[in-house]
Design a protein around this motif. Structure first.
Motif, mmCIF file in Angstrom:
data_model
loop_
_atom_site.group_PDB
_atom_site.id
_atom_site.type_symbol
_atom_site.label_atom_id
_atom_site.label_comp_id
_atom_site.label_asym_id
_atom_site.label_seq_id
_atom_site.Cartn_x
_atom_site.Cartn_y
_atom_site.Cartn_z
ATOM 1 N N LEU A 102 0.847 -1.180 0.000
ATOM 2 C CA LEU A 102 0.000 0.000 0.000
ATOM 3 C C LEU A 102 0.887 1.235 0.000
ATOM 4 C CD1 LEU A 102 -2.876 1.080 0.207
ATOM 5 C CD2 LEU A 102 -2.735 0.797 2.658
ATOM 6 N N ARG A 103 0.714 2.081 -1.033
ATOM 7 C CA ARG A 103 1.536 3.287 -1.164
ATOM 8 C C ARG A 103 0.654 4.520 -1.037
ATOM 9 N NH1 ARG A 103 4.619 1.328 -6.525
ATOM 10 N NH2 ARG A 103 2.480 1.568 -7.249
ATOM 11 N N PHE A 104 1.028 5.411 -0.137
ATOM 12 C CA PHE A 104 0.316 6.671 0.056
ATOM 13 C C PHE A 104 1.077 7.775 -0.659
ATOM 14 C CE2 PHE A 104 -0.812 4.007 3.608
ATOM 15 C CZ PHE A 104 -2.159 4.243 3.783
ATOM 16 N N SER A 105 0.368 8.648 -1.366
ATOM 17 C CA SER A 105 1.027 9.754 -2.058
ATOM 18 C C SER A 105 0.155 10.994 -1.986
ATOM 19 C CB SER A 105 1.288 9.386 -3.515
ATOM 20 O OG SER A 105 0.067 9.191 -4.198
ATOM 21 N N ARG A 106 0.782 12.131 -2.285
ATOM 22 C CA ARG A 106 0.062 13.398 -2.428
ATOM 23 C C ARG A 106 0.196 13.823 -3.867
ATOM 24 N NH1 ARG A 106 1.505 17.813 1.654
ATOM 25 N NH2 ARG A 106 -0.062 18.828 0.394
ATOM 26 N N ARG A 107 -0.873 14.381 -4.406
ATOM 27 C CA ARG A 107 -0.864 14.799 -5.809
ATOM 28 C C ARG A 107 0.330 15.699 -6.101
ATOM 29 N NH1 ARG A 107 -6.124 16.258 -9.023
ATOM 30 N NH2 ARG A 107 -6.702 14.628 -7.582
ATOM 31 N N GLY A 108 1.075 15.342 -7.127
ATOM 32 C CA GLY A 108 2.226 16.134 -7.538
ATOM 33 C C GLY A 108 3.486 15.898 -6.725
ATOM 34 N N HIS A 109 3.417 15.080 -5.665
ATOM 35 C CA HIS A 109 4.585 14.843 -4.818
ATOM 36 C C HIS A 109 5.050 13.396 -4.822
ATOM 37 C CE1 HIS A 109 4.417 18.868 -3.153
ATOM 38 N NE2 HIS A 109 3.112 18.709 -2.997
ATOM 39 N N GLY A 110 4.263 12.501 -5.370
ATOM 40 C CA GLY A 110 4.625 11.089 -5.409
ATOM 41 C C GLY A 110 4.452 10.416 -4.058
#
Length: 72
Positions: A13-21
């Motif tokens: 499970l990978r958490f990311s923020r838009r534009g930050h990866g």
């Protein structure tokens, strides 16, 4: 190789923020599979996700990407 998730398989499970990866990831286990939904075990409580969101990553392994939104 079965095309659908099974109990006891691993999900990265990978958490990311838009534009930050991706900024955080964890491996969890599939605890249950029911009519298009999986229950993930590895947090302080069970979490469900749609089977359609999972991507095959290899035998017995899946990935799931979740985008986290910042607080207002």
């Amino acid at each position: 190789m079965n095309g659908s998730p099974q109990v006891d398989e691993t999900v990265q499970l990978r958490f990311s923020r838009r534009g930050h990866g991706p900024f955080w990831q964890i491996n969890v286990t599939i605890a249950a599979v029911t009519s298009g939904t999986v229950v993930l075990d590895g947090f302080d409580r069970p979490v469900s996700a749609e089977v359609s969101e999972l991507k095959r990553f290899g035998p017995g392994r899946w990935t799931l990407d979740w985008e986290v939104r910042g607080r207002p």
